[in-house]
Design a protein around this motif. Structure first.
Motif, PDB file in Angstrom:
ATOM      1  N   LEU A  56      -4.393 -27.663 -15.457  1.00 14.71           N
ATOM      2  CA  LEU A  56      -5.047 -27.808 -16.752  1.00 14.71           C
ATOM      3  C   LEU A  56      -5.415 -26.445 -17.330  1.00 14.71           C
ATOM      4  O   LEU A  56      -5.220 -26.209 -18.532  1.00 14.71           O
ATOM      5  CB  LEU A  56      -6.298 -28.683 -16.618  1.00 14.71           C
ATOM      6  N   VAL A  63      -1.853 -31.241 -24.770  1.00 18.61           N
ATOM      7  CA  VAL A  63      -2.511 -30.868 -23.505  1.00 18.61           C
ATOM      8  C   VAL A  63      -2.981 -32.146 -22.813  1.00 18.61           C
ATOM      9  O   VAL A  63      -3.727 -32.945 -23.397  1.00 18.61           O
ATOM     10  CB  VAL A  63      -3.704 -29.919 -23.742  1.00 18.61           C
ATOM     11  N   ASP A  74      -2.349 -24.857 -18.744  1.00 24.77           N
ATOM     12  CA  ASP A  74      -1.968 -25.511 -19.999  1.00 24.77           C
ATOM     13  C   ASP A  74      -2.886 -25.090 -21.142  1.00 24.77           C
ATOM     14  O   ASP A  74      -2.438 -24.909 -22.288  1.00 24.77           O
ATOM     15  CB  ASP A  74      -1.993 -27.029 -19.832  1.00 24.77           C
ATOM     16  N   LEU A  75      -4.161 -24.939 -20.852  1.00 18.34           N
ATOM     17  CA  LEU A  75      -5.116 -24.497 -21.877  1.00 18.34           C
ATOM     18  C   LEU A  75      -4.818 -23.074 -22.325  1.00 18.34           C
ATOM     19  O   LEU A  75      -4.812 -22.777 -23.529  1.00 18.34           O
ATOM     20  CB  LEU A  75      -6.546 -24.582 -21.323  1.00 18.34           C
ATOM     21  N   PHE A 111      -1.936 -23.170 -24.586  1.00 18.77           N
ATOM     22  CA  PHE A 111      -2.293 -23.691 -25.904  1.00 18.77           C
ATOM     23  C   PHE A 111      -2.947 -22.601 -26.757  1.00 18.77           C
ATOM     24  O   PHE A 111      -2.598 -22.427 -27.932  1.00 18.77           O
ATOM     25  CB  PHE A 111      -3.250 -24.874 -25.760  1.00 18.77           C
TER      26      PHE A 111
END
Length: 294
Positions: A202, A265, A205-206, A209
């Motif tokens: 996570l 996300v 992925d953040l 982003f």
């Protein structure tokens, strides 16, 4: 038909694991001369030398490596049998042992536990901790299932993971951040964040982003404990990116606000089990049927 002395096999296994007769003797509480004698008897019974000595250290021969692999399976299966039989309590209740990563939202673990009680008459033990530690415990059959937000590495070849849900991720914050709902996600520029630690998918992925959207955020804290992240978010320490599923109740209670969605996300949740000859029926049912409800 040749006969195998399992006491001798156990002594060999401990010697190989500990790396020396001295350490094995201490662990087994057996004298070194006696241990050496019984190792010799095992080698004579199978007609192969299992160790060679180099620079006062013991190293497994090729035959020793083969014997060690078989011994490992023998004792793992024996432990599994004892666990499986002892897990049935007098009232026929199954003992179900589950692990959960600190980074997994607590309400997800709660849903798995409730599903376990629906699956059968059971007594549940819950162990929380860090990923590598819990994956090792699962491999050693010290638990039946593990709830995680990433899959085990290739080092754990005897583990099987199944995705049980992909959760939408939102940015949340206390009352003081409510103005950031306007012009989201550009409004996140320079804002304080309480982020998951860098080991998690996570977090990667953040970061991706924010990079794609050319946003620079101020990371004021990192934690792999999802409960602590939520508490810091409620206290206004910083914004928190979390699964929407994890904050629905807090939003209803007006303890936290959703500032905006992070399109693309997701936080994926997994159930992982270890290969076993005798399956725990509760674990088998959850691995087959459990899914996170939206």
């Amino acid at each position: 038909m040749s006969w195998l002395n399992y006491h001798h096999l156990q002594y060999f296994y401990v010697i190989a694991t500990e790396g020396s007769i001295a350490k094995a003797a201490e662990k087994l509480r057996v004298g070194q001369p006696s241990l050496s004698t019984q190792l010799k008897q095992l080698e004579e019974s199978i007609g192969q030398e299992l160790f060679e000595r180099k620079k006062q250290r013991l190293f497994l021969t090729e035959a020793g490596k083969v014997a060690y692999e078989y011994a490992d399976q023998v004792f793992r299966l024996g432990n599994e049998m004892v666990e499986a039989l002892s897990d049935r309590l007098q009232n026929n209740r199954v003992h179900f042992q589950i692990g959960a990563l600190d980074s997994v939202p607590k309400h997800i673990t709660r849903e798995v536990l409730l599903a376990a009680y629906k699956a059968g008459n059971c007594m549940v033990s819950v162990l929380e901790g860090k990923g590598e530690e819990l994956f090792r415990e699962l491999t050693a059959h010290k638990m039946d299932l593990l709830v995680s937000n990433y899959t085990p590495s290739v080092d754990y070849q005897k583990l099987y993971a199944r995705s049980i849900g992909k959760l939408d991720v939102v940015v949340c914050g206390s009352e003081k951040f409510k103005q950031l709902k306007r012009n989201f996600p550009a409004s996140l520029e320079g804002q304080p964040f309480v982020m998951p630690t860098t080991h998690s998918k996570l977090r990667r992925d953040l970061d991706h982003f924010f990079t794609v959207n050319k946003l620079r955020v101020d990371v004021v804290a990192e934690t792999q404990d999802s409960s602590l992240q939520l508490l810091l978010g409620q206290e206004g320490v910083g914004l928190i990116p979390v699964a929407r599923h994890a904050v629905n109740e807090l939003v209803k209670e007006k303890k936290i606000q959703i500032i905006g969605d992070l399109p693309g996300v997701k936080e994926e949740i997994w159930l992982t089990s270890a290969s076993r000859r005798i399956e725990n029926p509760i674990a088998a049912s959850l691995m087959k049927n459990f899914k996170i409800e939206d």
